[in-house]
Write a protein that holds these residues in place. Structure first.
Motif, PDB file in Angstrom:
ATOM      1  N   LYS A   1     -16.683  -7.291  19.783  1.00 24.76           N
ATOM      2  CA  LYS A   1     -16.269  -8.167  18.697  1.00 24.76           C
ATOM      3  C   LYS A   1     -16.572  -9.604  19.089  1.00 24.76           C
ATOM      4  CE  LYS A   1     -12.704  -5.182  16.822  1.00 24.76           C
ATOM      5  NZ  LYS A   1     -11.421  -4.592  17.218  1.00 24.76           N
TER       6      LYS A   1
ATOM      7  N   GLN B   1     -23.389 -12.738  14.440  1.00 23.87           N
ATOM      8  CA  GLN B   1     -21.979 -12.833  14.132  1.00 23.87           C
ATOM      9  C   GLN B   1     -21.776 -13.536  12.791  1.00 23.87           C
ATOM     10  OE1 GLN B   1     -19.581 -11.497  15.452  1.00 23.87           O
ATOM     11  NE2 GLN B   1     -17.742 -12.624  14.843  1.00 23.87           N
TER      12      GLN B   1
ATOM     13  N   TYR C   1     -22.780 -11.313  10.059  1.00 29.05           N
ATOM     14  CA  TYR C   1     -21.816 -10.237   9.909  1.00 29.05           C
ATOM     15  C   TYR C   1     -20.604 -10.710   9.130  1.00 29.05           C
ATOM     16  CZ  TYR C   1     -18.393  -6.687  11.125  1.00 29.05           C
ATOM     17  OH  TYR C   1     -17.439  -5.712  11.056  1.00 29.05           O
ATOM     18  N   LEU C   2     -20.127 -11.905   9.439  1.00 27.75           N
ATOM     19  CA  LEU C   2     -18.955 -12.422   8.734  1.00 27.75           C
ATOM     20  C   LEU C   2     -19.244 -12.614   7.246  1.00 27.75           C
ATOM     21  CD1 LEU C   2     -17.552 -14.948  11.346  1.00 27.75           C
ATOM     22  CD2 LEU C   2     -16.680 -12.662  10.751  1.00 27.75           C
TER      23      LEU C   2
ATOM     24  N   TYR D   1     -21.472 -11.008   5.552  1.00 25.42           N
ATOM     25  CA  TYR D   1     -21.611  -9.662   5.026  1.00 25.42           C
ATOM     26  C   TYR D   1     -20.245  -9.065   4.710  1.00 25.42           C
ATOM     27  CZ  TYR D   1     -23.174  -4.793   4.864  1.00 25.42           C
ATOM     28  OH  TYR D   1     -23.419  -3.514   4.473  1.00 25.42           O
ATOM     29  N   GLN D   2     -19.334  -9.193   5.640  1.00 21.39           N
ATOM     30  CA  GLN D   2     -18.001  -8.615   5.450  1.00 21.39           C
ATOM     31  C   GLN D   2     -17.263  -9.287   4.304  1.00 21.39           C
ATOM     32  OE1 GLN D   2     -16.394  -6.010   6.275  1.00 21.39           O
ATOM     33  NE2 GLN D   2     -18.178  -5.338   7.423  1.00 21.39           N
TER      34      GLN D   2
ATOM     35  N   ARG E   1     -18.561  -7.700   1.274  1.00 15.73           N
ATOM     36  CA  ARG E   1     -18.143  -6.291   1.213  1.00 15.73           C
ATOM     37  C   ARG E   1     -16.678  -6.152   0.814  1.00 15.73           C
ATOM     38  NH1 ARG E   1     -21.148  -2.171  -0.055  1.00 15.73           N
ATOM     39  NH2 ARG E   1     -23.194  -2.426   0.878  1.00 15.73           N
ATOM     40  N   ASN E   2     -15.863  -7.055   1.324  1.00 13.33           N
ATOM     41  CA  ASN E   2     -14.444  -6.996   0.997  1.00 13.33           C
ATOM     42  C   ASN E   2     -14.209  -7.154  -0.496  1.00 13.33           C
ATOM     43  OD1 ASN E   2     -13.672  -6.578   3.609  1.00 13.33           O
ATOM     44  ND2 ASN E   2     -13.344  -8.770   4.042  1.00 13.33           N
TER      45      ASN E   2
ATOM     46  N   ASN F   1     -15.247  -3.974  -2.290  1.00 11.15           N
ATOM     47  CA  ASN F   1     -14.318  -2.864  -2.093  1.00 11.15           C
ATOM     48  C   ASN F   1     -13.146  -2.854  -3.064  1.00 11.15           C
ATOM     49  OD1 ASN F   1     -15.817  -1.730  -0.073  1.00 11.15           O
ATOM     50  ND2 ASN F   1     -14.729  -2.816   1.571  1.00 11.15           N
TER      51      ASN F   1
ATOM     52  N   VAL G   1     -26.036  -7.851   0.629  1.00  9.37           N
ATOM     53  CA  VAL G   1     -25.435  -6.657   1.213  1.00  9.37           C
ATOM     54  C   VAL G   1     -26.209  -5.398   0.853  1.00  9.37           C
ATOM     55  CG1 VAL G   1     -23.141  -7.650   1.346  1.00  9.37           C
ATOM     56  CG2 VAL G   1     -23.828  -6.432  -0.712  1.00  9.37           C
TER      57      VAL G   1
END
Lengths: 207, 207
Positions: free
Chosen positions: B48, B128, B131-132, B134-135, B138-139, B142, B201
DNA sequence: AGGTCTATTGGCCTTTAGTCCAATACGGAT
DNA sequence: ATCCGTATTGGACTAAAGGCCAATAGACCT
């Protein structure tokens, strides 16, 4: 489609190596063109369509790695396969990190080279395909006027006509006109498609 | 922001090498965690934040190259620096082609390793950051219902509400409602922005 | 001087998008 | 049984996009 065989460029200062490779590759029906030095290749080679470069690392003056860097600098994207008699690991690392397909030490099996060429051809086909798409979009962008390009860059931000008009200090009506022409010239019917096209050729939204 | 020092994982079956590296890296203020084999790393390491893996190639059972492949398979993207006592060119080519930052043969200068680590840290920071982002996207996705996701995939084609309604066999009014909720939940105000988010994404427009 | 391209704007009208309020319906959880 | 989340739809209304026709104006070319 009249799929032509891939073209293979050879750059090696050793006559006998060039001759040997040329004979081998021609026997496999590839189109082959060889050069004794890097400069000669840069001056004369016409890299169009699907093609591959087989490159000797150690050459007088202009090394294979230098040629690779120069090609990157010029945005020439054709797959490179290095061959060398006296290679070492740092050299191979540098070559691959710069995008080479493979790095073969002499002597190598014919099969090894053939495999590398196959990989390179696949890569080149991919690059070629991307390049054609890219050009198709660029051609449309090139018929836009300065003003239209400018408006397009605001449109793809998602801004309203009203807001764009404010930004450019002209009337909303005029924005609509430009915007309509942009859609026509870019051959799209929705902003969504326009955003996708501009993303592909790296056109960033304004502000 | 409380920028923590990067974490460096070491995977090497040789105790003395691990100890040596650990001492060196800790003296440079890196956070270090070492493992004697690949499996141990996969089971225990928590990758992480900004981190780097220093990986021995030759190990019993599970080689360094195998671990690299396994990480690719698992979509673990942390930069790898290989070290080895008995490396060869094909090995280094394979490692770099699979994305390794460097491939160092023992013995190497400390400086060489430090440089490689610096490169790897830069890369990791980039990863990193991506990725952040991307998340974050994605959140939002969802919290979309199935239906909303479905509508979104049609919206980003640029299709009209009317046409989407026809595709889904429901009324245009309902599309408007779903569409409105999609825009809310995705926190965008224009289709242009929505297209950009979904591109990032890897969500493809329908049909 | 006339023609072409581009930019600009106006009016008019149609189609789309999107919002607020309201209502029905179904499945699952309490 | 009741509440919640989800899907569905309608009506009414506002705002935004965009097309058609027309006009003016400057730049550049022949």
């Amino acid at each position: 489609m009249p799929s032509v065989m891939p073209k293979i460029f050879i750059v090696d200062d050793d006559d006998s190596v060039r001759k040997g490779l040329e004979r081998l590759l021609k026997s496999l029906d590839y189109r082959v063109q060889s050069f004794a030095c890097a400069q000669e290749f840069l001056d004369q080679a016409s890299v169009k369509g699907v093609c591959v470069l087989i490159l000797d690392v150690r050459m007088p003056k202009f090394s294979g790695l230098d040629l690779q860097q120069e090609m990157l600098r010029r945005n020439m994207s054709l797959p490179v396969i290095f061959i060398t008699g006296h290679g070492d690991i740092p050299m191979s690392v540098r070559a691959i990190k710069s995008g080479a397909i493979d790095f073969l030490s002499k002597p190598f099996k014919e099969e090894t080279l053939i495999n590398a060429i196959e990989q390179a051809v696949v890569k080149s086909k991919g690059l070629q395909k991307e390049y054609l798409k890219y050009q198709a979009i660029r051609n449309r962008i090139n018929v836009l006027t300065e003003r239209e390009l400018q408006v397009m860059k605001w449109v793809i931000t998602g801004m309203l006509n009203k807001q764009i008009a404010l930004k450019l200090g002209i009337s909303e009506k005029t924005i609509k006109v430009h915007r309509g022409r942009v859609m026509q010239k870019m051959e799209v019917v929705s902003v969504a498609e326009l955003v996708r096209l501009t993303e592909k050729v790296g056109i960033k939204p304004s502000s």
